[in-house]
Write a protein that holds these residues in place. Sequence first.
Motif, mmCIF file in Angstrom:
data_model
loop_
_atom_site.group_PDB
_atom_site.id
_atom_site.type_symbol
_atom_site.label_atom_id
_atom_site.label_comp_id
_atom_site.label_asym_id
_atom_site.label_seq_id
_atom_site.Cartn_x
_atom_site.Cartn_y
_atom_site.Cartn_z
ATOM 1 N N ALA A 9 0.840 -1.209 0.000
ATOM 2 C CA ALA A 9 0.000 0.000 0.000
ATOM 3 C C ALA A 9 0.870 1.252 0.000
ATOM 4 O O ALA A 9 0.584 2.221 -0.718
ATOM 5 N N LEU A 10 1.941 1.239 0.772
ATOM 6 C CA LEU A 10 2.845 2.393 0.836
ATOM 7 C C LEU A 10 3.515 2.634 -0.514
ATOM 8 O O LEU A 10 3.617 3.775 -0.975
ATOM 9 N N GLU A 11 3.953 1.567 -1.174
ATOM 10 C CA GLU A 11 4.547 1.708 -2.512
ATOM 11 C C GLU A 11 3.541 2.303 -3.494
ATOM 12 O O GLU A 11 3.899 3.141 -4.325
ATOM 13 N N GLU A 12 2.286 1.899 -3.382
ATOM 14 C CA GLU A 12 1.241 2.438 -4.254
ATOM 15 C C GLU A 12 1.024 3.923 -3.979
ATOM 16 O O GLU A 12 0.899 4.725 -4.897
ATOM 17 N N LEU A 13 0.972 4.305 -2.708
ATOM 18 C CA LEU A 13 0.831 5.718 -2.351
ATOM 19 C C LEU A 13 1.947 6.537 -2.994
ATOM 20 O O LEU A 13 1.686 7.579 -3.602
ATOM 21 N N LEU A 14 3.175 6.079 -2.859
ATOM 22 C CA LEU A 14 4.314 6.825 -3.407
ATOM 23 C C LEU A 14 4.284 6.857 -4.931
ATOM 24 O O LEU A 14 4.604 7.881 -5.535
ATOM 25 N N ARG A 15 3.882 5.759 -5.538
ATOM 26 C CA ARG A 15 3.797 5.705 -7.006
ATOM 27 C C ARG A 15 2.778 6.708 -7.528
ATOM 28 O O ARG A 15 3.012 7.405 -8.509
ATOM 29 N N VAL A 16 1.658 6.800 -6.824
ATOM 30 C CA VAL A 16 0.559 7.650 -7.283
ATOM 31 C C VAL A 16 0.773 9.117 -6.909
ATOM 32 O O VAL A 16 0.559 10.008 -7.736
ATOM 33 N N LEU A 17 1.184 9.389 -5.686
ATOM 34 C CA LEU A 17 1.267 10.773 -5.219
ATOM 35 C C LEU A 17 2.608 11.432 -5.503
ATOM 36 O O LEU A 17 2.663 12.657 -5.676
ATOM 37 N N GLY A 18 3.680 10.658 -5.545
ATOM 38 C CA GLY A 18 5.008 11.226 -5.768
ATOM 39 C C GLY A 18 5.102 12.134 -6.980
ATOM 40 O O GLY A 18 5.619 13.258 -6.877
ATOM 41 N N PRO A 19 4.582 11.722 -8.134
ATOM 42 C CA PRO A 19 4.663 12.579 -9.315
ATOM 43 C C PRO A 19 3.846 13.872 -9.220
ATOM 44 O O PRO A 19 3.990 14.758 -10.047
ATOM 45 N N HIS A 20 2.988 13.980 -8.199
ATOM 46 C CA HIS A 20 2.131 15.165 -8.054
ATOM 47 C C HIS A 20 2.533 16.025 -6.859
ATOM 48 O O HIS A 20 1.762 16.884 -6.417
ATOM 49 N N ALA A 21 3.744 15.807 -6.358
ATOM 50 C CA ALA A 21 4.200 16.550 -5.180
ATOM 51 C C ALA A 21 4.355 18.044 -5.454
ATOM 52 O O ALA A 21 4.379 18.839 -4.520
ATOM 53 N N ASP A 22 4.426 18.425 -6.723
ATOM 54 C CA ASP A 22 4.543 19.852 -7.033
ATOM 55 C C ASP A 22 3.182 20.507 -7.265
ATOM 56 O O ASP A 22 3.107 21.682 -7.597
ATOM 57 N N GLY A 23 2.103 19.756 -7.051
ATOM 58 C CA GLY A 23 0.755 20.305 -7.206
ATOM 59 C C GLY A 23 0.370 21.166 -6.006
ATOM 60 O O GLY A 23 1.153 21.384 -5.077
#
Length: 189
Positions: A9-23
């Motif tokens: 679940a943590l890997e999924e969170l990072l995969r999904v949210l990481g690319p949007h950290a500049d939002g």
Amino acid sequence: MDHRDVDTALEELLRVLGPHADGDWTVPAGPLTWSCWETAAHIGHDLLAYAGQVAARPADSYLPFDVTVRPPASPTEVLRTVTACGRLLSCVLAAASPTLRAWHWGPCDPEGFAAMGVAEILLHTHDITRGLAVDWLPPAPLCAAVLGRLFPDAPPGDPVQVLLWCTGRQELDGLPRRTSWVWKAARSD
């Protein structure tokens, strides 16, 4: 459920949210009153609280500590904090005996803490993606596992949609959106 589910679940969170950290993480996280930033910090808080409970094994209350993410922290730094807290929970769960019990509104086993950790990650990642306008749904196998452990009276159906309904995030096949709910993590044994 166990530490491997928390890791997934943590890997999924990072995969999904990481690319949007500049939002813009100041916007509300989906239906919540919290911002995306506050919601991510909340995930870290809960994961650390669960890790503390399993490590200390209190029988009648939650430990009197919280994680504080300092307000100037960027979304990337908040995600690092969530990662640290999630990995702490995973490590504690990996070392815990299945017979261990710790407080979560009654005696809760390591599987229950794993299920709650996964639920916090999946549900609040969903909330944040809604706030950031990212098209994402939690993985069905993890949702099914959470339902099986925390929502024994869940109706049948697609596990993703049922979990979102069980936690008050949407209607389900004619069932109105829930305005209150409680998962059942404590064991009677």
